[in-house]
Design a protein around this motif. Structure first.
Motif, PDB file in Angstrom:
ATOM      1  N   GLU A 293      49.780  26.418  42.345  1.00  0.00           N
ATOM      2  CA  GLU A 293      48.718  26.553  43.344  1.00  0.00           C
ATOM      3  C   GLU A 293      49.172  27.424  44.514  1.00  0.00           C
TER       4      GLU A 293
ATOM      5  N   GLU B 124      49.087  30.930  43.481  1.00  0.00           N
ATOM      6  CA  GLU B 124      47.700  31.408  43.426  1.00  0.00           C
ATOM      7  C   GLU B 124      47.173  31.687  44.832  1.00  0.00           C
ATOM      8  N   ARG B 125      47.491  30.813  45.795  1.00  0.00           N
ATOM      9  CA  ARG B 125      47.054  31.055  47.173  1.00  0.00           C
ATOM     10  C   ARG B 125      47.678  32.333  47.737  1.00  0.00           C
ATOM     11  N   LYS B 126      48.959  32.522  47.480  1.00  0.00           N
ATOM     12  CA  LYS B 126      49.607  33.741  47.974  1.00  0.00           C
ATOM     13  C   LYS B 126      48.973  34.979  47.339  1.00  0.00           C
ATOM     14  N   ARG B 127      48.662  34.870  46.059  1.00  0.00           N
ATOM     15  CA  ARG B 127      48.058  36.022  45.398  1.00  0.00           C
ATOM     16  C   ARG B 127      46.689  36.340  46.000  1.00  0.00           C
ATOM     17  N   ARG B 128      45.901  35.281  46.245  1.00  0.00           N
ATOM     18  CA  ARG B 128      44.583  35.500  46.841  1.00  0.00           C
ATOM     19  C   ARG B 128      44.706  36.047  48.261  1.00  0.00           C
ATOM     20  N   ALA B 129      45.680  35.507  49.041  1.00  0.00           N
ATOM     21  CA  ALA B 129      45.869  36.006  50.406  1.00  0.00           C
ATOM     22  C   ALA B 129      46.282  37.471  50.393  1.00  0.00           C
TER      23      ALA B 129
ATOM     24  N   GLU C 246      45.590  39.616  48.076  1.00  0.00           N
ATOM     25  CA  GLU C 246      44.429  40.404  47.665  1.00  0.00           C
ATOM     26  C   GLU C 246      43.438  40.571  48.814  1.00  0.00           C
ATOM     27  N   MET C 247      43.209  39.484  49.572  1.00  0.00           N
ATOM     28  CA  MET C 247      42.315  39.585  50.725  1.00  0.00           C
ATOM     29  C   MET C 247      42.882  40.534  51.784  1.00  0.00           C
ATOM     30  N   GLU C 248      44.195  40.464  52.009  1.00  0.00           N
ATOM     31  CA  GLU C 248      44.813  41.365  52.981  1.00  0.00           C
ATOM     32  C   GLU C 248      44.688  42.813  52.528  1.00  0.00           C
ATOM     33  N   ARG C 249      44.882  43.032  51.243  1.00  0.00           N
ATOM     34  CA  ARG C 249      44.739  44.398  50.731  1.00  0.00           C
ATOM     35  C   ARG C 249      43.306  44.894  50.899  1.00  0.00           C
ATOM     36  N   GLU C 250      42.330  44.022  50.592  1.00  0.00           N
ATOM     37  CA  GLU C 250      40.940  44.424  50.767  1.00  0.00           C
ATOM     38  C   GLU C 250      40.624  44.694  52.237  1.00  0.00           C
TER      39      GLU C 250
END
Length: 199
Positions: free
Chosen positions: A113, A116-121, A123-127
């Motif tokens: 988990e 997964e949170r780090k990956r989503r963070a 991805e959001m930072e990249r966006e």
């Protein structure tokens, strides 16, 4: 008494009868020998079949013994394993092992988990960075357009779009007045009113 010819015929007949009897005796002897050989071969065949059955039985016993030895080795290994657990002072029973296993599973789930949170963070930072870059490019583009438009406005001549001052004929007077003379003196000639654009 018999004559000589009769005696010879009688002897020939008796000799032939004796020859047939000897031949039959020899054949009987050979037949008995063949029967003895056949009986011996049958006994040998029966002995080989008995040996084959005994070998199969021995192989079956060996296989069963091997299986029993394997079972005994596994039992002995498990016994030593259990003895090691019982002699280990850090072992507190099966319930503790189950709790530890559940804790390990829960820790693995938490790691997944967190990943997964780090990956989503990320991805959001990249966006967000991409969005800021797009907005910055749009602002720079608009600023460049505004600067270009401002430069175009500065280059345009001052006399373009203005009405020339009325002359003496338009006023209906023959001589120019002082006010009209002053206004006319302030307005540069039309040939010299063009401003050079900055280089």
């Amino acid at each position: 008494m018999m004559d000589a010819e009769t005696e010879s015929v009688y002897e020939e007949r008796c000799g032939s009868q004796l020859g047939d009897e000897q031949h039959e005796d020899i054949a009987d002897v050979e037949l008995d020998e063949l029967r003895r050989v056949r009986r011996a071969l049958l006994k040998m065949n029966q002995g080989m079949e008995n040996v084959q059955r005994q070998i199969k039985y021995f192989n079956s016993n060996v296989s069963q013994t091997t299986q029993l030895l394997d079972i005994w080795v596994r039992v002995l290994s498990q016994t030593m394993h259990n003895q090691g657990y019982l002699q280990n002072p850090e072992w507190h029973g099966g319930q503790t092992d189950i709790a530890q296993l559940e804790g390990l599973v829960q820790r693995d789930i938490q790691r997944e988990e967190e990943a997964e949170r780090k990956r989503r963070a990320a991805e959001m930072e990249r966006e967000e960075r991409e969005k800021e870059a797009r907005e910055r490019r749009e602002r720079e583009h608009r600023r460049a357009e505004q600067e270009a438009e401002a430069r175009t406005t500065q280059v345009r001549p001052r006399g373009v779009g203005r009405r020339p001052p009325p002359g003496p004929a338009a006023r209906g007077r023959g001589a120019p007045t002082r006010r009209g003379t002053q206004r006319g003196s302030l307005i540069p000639p039309a040939t010299n009113s063009r401003i050079r654009p900055p280089r």
